[in-house]
Design a protein around this motif. Structure first.
Motif, PDB file in Angstrom:
ATOM      1  N   PRO A 129       0.881  -1.081   0.054  1.00 37.92           N
ATOM      2  CA  PRO A 129       0.134   0.001  -0.017  1.00 37.92           C
ATOM      3  C   PRO A 129       0.879   1.337  -0.017  1.00 37.92           C
ATOM      4  O   PRO A 129       1.896   1.219   0.529  1.00 37.92           O
ATOM      5  CB  PRO A 129      -0.867  -0.124   1.234  1.00 37.92           C
ATOM      6  CG  PRO A 129      -0.059  -1.064   2.144  1.00 37.92           C
ATOM      7  CD  PRO A 129       0.760  -2.086   1.119  1.00 37.92           C
ATOM      8  N   ALA A 130       0.049   2.339  -0.451  1.00 37.67           N
ATOM      9  CA  ALA A 130       0.898   3.550  -0.657  1.00 37.67           C
ATOM     10  C   ALA A 130       0.594   4.505   0.448  1.00 37.67           C
ATOM     11  O   ALA A 130       0.833   5.631   0.722  1.00 37.67           O
ATOM     12  CB  ALA A 130       0.510   4.342  -1.863  1.00 37.67           C
ATOM     13  N   GLY A 131      -0.388   4.009   1.538  1.00 38.67           N
ATOM     14  CA  GLY A 131      -0.904   4.832   2.605  1.00 38.67           C
ATOM     15  C   GLY A 131      -2.209   4.199   3.084  1.00 38.67           C
ATOM     16  O   GLY A 131      -2.397   3.123   2.914  1.00 38.67           O
ATOM     17  N   PHE A 132      -2.854   4.805   4.015  1.00 38.91           N
ATOM     18  CA  PHE A 132      -3.932   4.316   4.723  1.00 38.91           C
ATOM     19  C   PHE A 132      -5.231   5.253   4.283  1.00 38.91           C
ATOM     20  O   PHE A 132      -6.101   4.594   4.355  1.00 38.91           O
ATOM     21  CB  PHE A 132      -3.729   4.504   6.132  1.00 38.91           C
ATOM     22  CG  PHE A 132      -4.767   3.497   6.943  1.00 38.91           C
ATOM     23  CD1 PHE A 132      -4.706   2.332   6.969  1.00 38.91           C
ATOM     24  CD2 PHE A 132      -5.907   4.384   7.699  1.00 38.91           C
ATOM     25  CE1 PHE A 132      -5.589   1.525   7.834  1.00 38.91           C
ATOM     26  CE2 PHE A 132      -6.851   3.444   8.358  1.00 38.91           C
ATOM     27  CZ  PHE A 132      -6.753   2.173   8.391  1.00 38.91           C
ATOM     28  N   TYR A 133      -5.142   6.418   3.798  1.00 32.65           N
ATOM     29  CA  TYR A 133      -6.134   7.291   3.446  1.00 32.65           C
ATOM     30  C   TYR A 133      -6.322   8.022   1.943  1.00 32.65           C
ATOM     31  O   TYR A 133      -5.206   7.967   1.640  1.00 32.65           O
ATOM     32  CB  TYR A 133      -6.032   8.641   4.481  1.00 32.65           C
ATOM     33  CG  TYR A 133      -6.489   8.334   5.934  1.00 32.65           C
ATOM     34  CD1 TYR A 133      -7.415   7.799   6.519  1.00 32.65           C
ATOM     35  CD2 TYR A 133      -5.147   8.282   6.930  1.00 32.65           C
ATOM     36  CE1 TYR A 133      -7.725   7.340   7.915  1.00 32.65           C
ATOM     37  CE2 TYR A 133      -5.200   7.990   8.014  1.00 32.65           C
ATOM     38  CZ  TYR A 133      -6.517   7.561   8.651  1.00 32.65           C
ATOM     39  OH  TYR A 133      -6.865   7.238   9.877  1.00 32.65           O
ATOM     40  N   THR A 134      -7.466   7.926   1.712  1.00 33.45           N
ATOM     41  CA  THR A 134      -7.487   8.327   0.241  1.00 33.45           C
ATOM     42  C   THR A 134      -7.091   9.698  -0.224  1.00 33.45           C
ATOM     43  O   THR A 134      -6.593   9.785  -1.313  1.00 33.45           O
ATOM     44  CB  THR A 134      -9.158   8.124   0.011  1.00 33.45           C
ATOM     45  OG1 THR A 134      -9.664   6.856   0.051  1.00 33.45           O
ATOM     46  CG2 THR A 134      -9.363   8.713  -1.598  1.00 33.45           C
ATOM     47  N   GLU A 135      -7.284  10.616   0.947  1.00 32.37           N
ATOM     48  CA  GLU A 135      -6.799  11.906   0.644  1.00 32.37           C
ATOM     49  C   GLU A 135      -5.242  11.986   0.228  1.00 32.37           C
ATOM     50  O   GLU A 135      -4.634  12.767  -0.377  1.00 32.37           O
ATOM     51  CB  GLU A 135      -6.949  12.816   1.778  1.00 32.37           C
ATOM     52  CG  GLU A 135      -8.650  13.142   2.011  1.00 32.37           C
ATOM     53  CD  GLU A 135      -8.944  12.301   3.262  1.00 32.37           C
ATOM     54  OE1 GLU A 135      -8.430  10.986   3.492  1.00 32.37           O
ATOM     55  OE2 GLU A 135      -9.541  12.760   4.192  1.00 32.37           O
ATOM     56  N   GLN A 136      -4.436  10.986   0.879  1.00 35.91           N
ATOM     57  CA  GLN A 136      -3.003  10.903   0.705  1.00 35.91           C
ATOM     58  C   GLN A 136      -2.702  10.018  -0.460  1.00 35.91           C
ATOM     59  O   GLN A 136      -1.825  10.189  -1.189  1.00 35.91           O
ATOM     60  CB  GLN A 136      -2.315  10.292   1.923  1.00 35.91           C
ATOM     61  CG  GLN A 136      -2.712  11.322   3.438  1.00 35.91           C
ATOM     62  CD  GLN A 136      -2.047  10.488   4.546  1.00 35.91           C
ATOM     63  OE1 GLN A 136      -1.574   9.383   4.451  1.00 35.91           O
ATOM     64  NE2 GLN A 136      -2.450  11.065   5.668  1.00 35.91           N
ATOM     65  N   ILE A 137      -3.240   9.050  -0.531  1.00 37.72           N
ATOM     66  CA  ILE A 137      -2.972   8.068  -1.722  1.00 37.72           C
ATOM     67  C   ILE A 137      -3.091   8.234  -3.131  1.00 37.72           C
ATOM     68  O   ILE A 137      -2.277   8.206  -4.017  1.00 37.72           O
ATOM     69  CB  ILE A 137      -3.860   6.609  -1.380  1.00 37.72           C
ATOM     70  CG1 ILE A 137      -3.383   5.949  -0.055  1.00 37.72           C
ATOM     71  CG2 ILE A 137      -3.290   5.615  -2.436  1.00 37.72           C
ATOM     72  CD1 ILE A 137      -4.367   4.950   0.477  1.00 37.72           C
TER      73      ILE A 137
ATOM     74  N   SER B 196      -7.488  -0.138  -6.736  1.00 39.76           N
ATOM     75  CA  SER B 196      -8.073   0.411  -5.594  1.00 39.76           C
ATOM     76  C   SER B 196      -6.949   1.422  -4.909  1.00 39.76           C
ATOM     77  O   SER B 196      -5.733   1.052  -5.025  1.00 39.76           O
ATOM     78  CB  SER B 196      -8.405  -0.514  -4.693  1.00 39.76           C
ATOM     79  OG  SER B 196      -7.360  -1.529  -4.231  1.00 39.76           O
ATOM     80  N   ASP B 197      -7.405   2.279  -4.031  1.00 34.69           N
ATOM     81  CA  ASP B 197      -6.523   3.171  -3.281  1.00 34.69           C
ATOM     82  C   ASP B 197      -5.781   2.268  -2.065  1.00 34.69           C
ATOM     83  O   ASP B 197      -4.685   2.315  -1.734  1.00 34.69           O
ATOM     84  CB  ASP B 197      -6.972   4.437  -2.893  1.00 34.69           C
ATOM     85  CG  ASP B 197      -8.512   4.129  -2.222  1.00 34.69           C
ATOM     86  OD1 ASP B 197      -8.976   2.876  -2.240  1.00 34.69           O
ATOM     87  OD2 ASP B 197      -9.162   5.271  -1.763  1.00 34.69           O
ATOM     88  N   HIS B 198      -6.653   1.524  -1.583  1.00 36.22           N
ATOM     89  CA  HIS B 198      -6.222   0.841  -0.243  1.00 36.22           C
ATOM     90  C   HIS B 198      -7.188  -0.179  -0.059  1.00 36.22           C
ATOM     91  O   HIS B 198      -8.122  -0.548  -0.633  1.00 36.22           O
ATOM     92  CB  HIS B 198      -6.414   1.589   1.013  1.00 36.22           C
ATOM     93  CG  HIS B 198      -7.450   2.517   1.151  1.00 36.22           C
ATOM     94  ND1 HIS B 198      -8.646   1.630   1.426  1.00 36.22           N
ATOM     95  CD2 HIS B 198      -7.656   3.947   1.025  1.00 36.22           C
ATOM     96  CE1 HIS B 198      -9.570   2.881   1.305  1.00 36.22           C
ATOM     97  NE2 HIS B 198      -9.142   3.994   1.162  1.00 36.22           N
TER      98      HIS B 198
END
Length: 514
Positions: free
Chosen positions: A224-232, A427-429
């Motif tokens: 993953p590239a992070g946990f939250y959509t605003e960041q990913i 998907s983002d996460h």
């Protein structure tokens, strides 16, 4: 006497802040994420917040003054009633501001123990009861001091917004001449590779994802590239890690690439969409949650965004007076069982699906991102009845995602450029079990599904790429960071990656540990 009046004013201000916590919390947040997720400007909203806060402080001052006149020594039950009211307002306000989202947290679970303990103190330890009242008043006084920075900040905020923006725009596009290369990127929010393909819930059928998987390049071990959509999602646009974000008072996104690093302004002209434009491609986004039309103004030819509603009942295009009265009208509607009219899940999903179809069908757009709110909780689908509406769970939303994939692929197949269109599914996460468990919207089936996996958060997101004419699966089992997707898209658009074999070679050649 002056000191007493000052104390009462500050206690009243503290009471007013508690009363208006639900409408003030997001406005005074130093990250301004509230502004990031709203259609700007919110001038009338902030002005209404200022007026409501002042009115709440005046009301709080009158209430404290009245209690002080009746019982300055704090020995009557009126102070206990006042304390329970404050506790309920704190919890209710934080729930309205969406700071508290846990299913088990409701105001009664907080004010009832306060009422019981206070009543016992009043009956058996009247001096301790009076000391507790004095302590409550000191807390209100200290909280009331915050009014000296809250009001100026809100007033300044009400005057620092830019010009009006819209949730969509479309720039002049060249006429469609002949079939040509296109890239359609479907981003399914919160789709778990594990739940979709590895440990699928018994009885859940995803025939369209299975069919796509059998004729595509499939990445099975993405990190993953992070946990939250605003960041990913912005990090995928830039090809740069984002670990923290905030918004300016004008709603512009600022980010940090490393913890404690310096803040940078998100620049849409440094994204994969801007790079595509520089190569002569037209670009478009249909998406949810992120304010794409603000973030990517200069890098898109078409944009439509669906910003999620907040629970404060404020609306940017309403007058200041309408927003001032909105909290009262909303509360009255709740008590009379005539709540504010808000878009239903059916209406919201129908809107974004309709826009997605149009953007994909528009062959004047060469590179299109469709960011869908699926299978992101809460559930908006019942897979047994096939109807959209509240009450379903994550597994139901997966079934709706599969149905949506079939609809959008059909649109692609009907275009003249279908045989030259590369389809990217991501998907983002993954499904964030630790985040959603115990929150409002978590269902019994969600609990059962999560328990069957030992409540393990399998972090792998989804990435599937289908090139034109591909009919066999190409697995990529190597661990790769999702952030590499940026470089992959760049090379697909430039034509450097044009086949499953080339994509697999690219994946194998990626350096490890980056």
């Amino acid at each position: 006497m002056t000191a007493i009046k000052s104390r009462l004013w500050l206690e009243g201000a503290g009471t007013g802040i508690v009363f208006s916590l639900g409408i003030c919390w997001n406005q005074i947040s130093p990250t301004h994420i509230y502004l990031y997720h709203r259609l700007l400007p919110v001038t009338t909203v902030v002005r209404a917040t200022v007026i409501d806060l002042v009115l709440a402080c005046l009301l709080g001052t009158a209430l404290v003054w009245l209690l002080d006149r009746i019982d300055a020594k704090g020995r009557t039950l009126l102070w206990l009633i006042f304390a329970t009211l404050l506790v309920a307002r704190v919890v209710g306000g934080l729930m309205a501001a969406e700071v508290i989202l846990r299913l088990a947290i409701v105001p009664i679970k907080f004010w009832l123990p306060v009422a019981i303990v206070g009543l016992l103190l009043w009956i058996f330890a009247r001096n301790a009861y009076a000391a507790s009242v004095r302590g409550l008043r000191v807390l209100l006084l200290l909280l009331g001091i915050c009014i000296f920075w809250m009001l100026p900040e809100l007033i300044v905020l009400s005057m620092t917004h830019g010009g009006p923006e819209t949730a969509s725009f479309s720039k002049p596009l060249p006429e469609f001449a002949a079939p040509h290369r296109r890239v359609v990127w479907l981003l399914f929010d919160e789709m778990s590779y594990d739940q979709a393909f590895v440990h699928r819930w018994p009885g859940l059928n995803l025939p369209n994802f299975d069919r796509l998987r059998g004729q595509s390049v499939v990445f099975s071990d993405l990190q993953p590239a992070g946990f939250y959509t605003e960041q990913i999602v912005p990090s995928l646009f830039l090809g740069r890690s984002i670990v923290e974000i905030r918004a300016s008072p004008q709603g512009w996104l600022h980010y940090r690439s490393v913890s404690g690093g310096h803040w940078q302004i998100f620049d849409g002209n440094q994204t994969v969409f801007a790079d595509a434009q520089r190569q002569g491609w037209t670009t478009g986004i249909v998406g949810t949650f992120n304010p794409y039309c603000r973030l990517m103004t200069g890098a898109l030819d078409f944009c439509w965004s669906q910003l999620l509603p907040f629970k404060d009942h404020f609306v940017a295009d309403q007058s200041t007076f309408e927003n001032v009265t909105a909290p009262v009208r909303a509360e009255w509607g709740r008590l009379t069982h005539h709540p504010f009219r808000t878009p239903s899940p059916e209406e919201e999903f129908a809107d974004i699906l309709s826009q997605s179809r149009s953007a994909i069908a528009n062959e004047k757009l060469d590179f299109v991102l469709v960011h869908l709110p699926l299978p992101h909780p809460p559930g908006i689908y019942n897979r047994q009845t096939g109807r959209i509406g509240p009450g379903g769970g994550y597994v139901d939303n997966l079934a709706l995602a599969d149905r949506t994939l079939a609809e959008l692929r059909q649109i692609i197949d009907q275009t003249h450029s279908a045989q030259q269109t590369t389809l990217v599914i991501s998907s983002d996460h993954s499904w964030r079990i630790p985040l959603w468990r115990h929150q409002i919207g978590w269902t019994n089936e969600d609990e059962t599904v999560a328990r069957s996996r030992g409540f393990v958060f399998d972090m792998r997101p989804v990435l599937i790429v289908r090139f034109p004419g591909e009919i066999t699966p190409t697995p990529v089992n190597r661990a790769l960071p999702l952030l590499d997707m940026h470089n992959m898209l760049e090379q697909i658009i430039s034509g450097q990656i044009a086949s499953p074999e080339q994509l697999k070679q690219w994946a194998v050649a990626q350096p490890t540990g980056h």
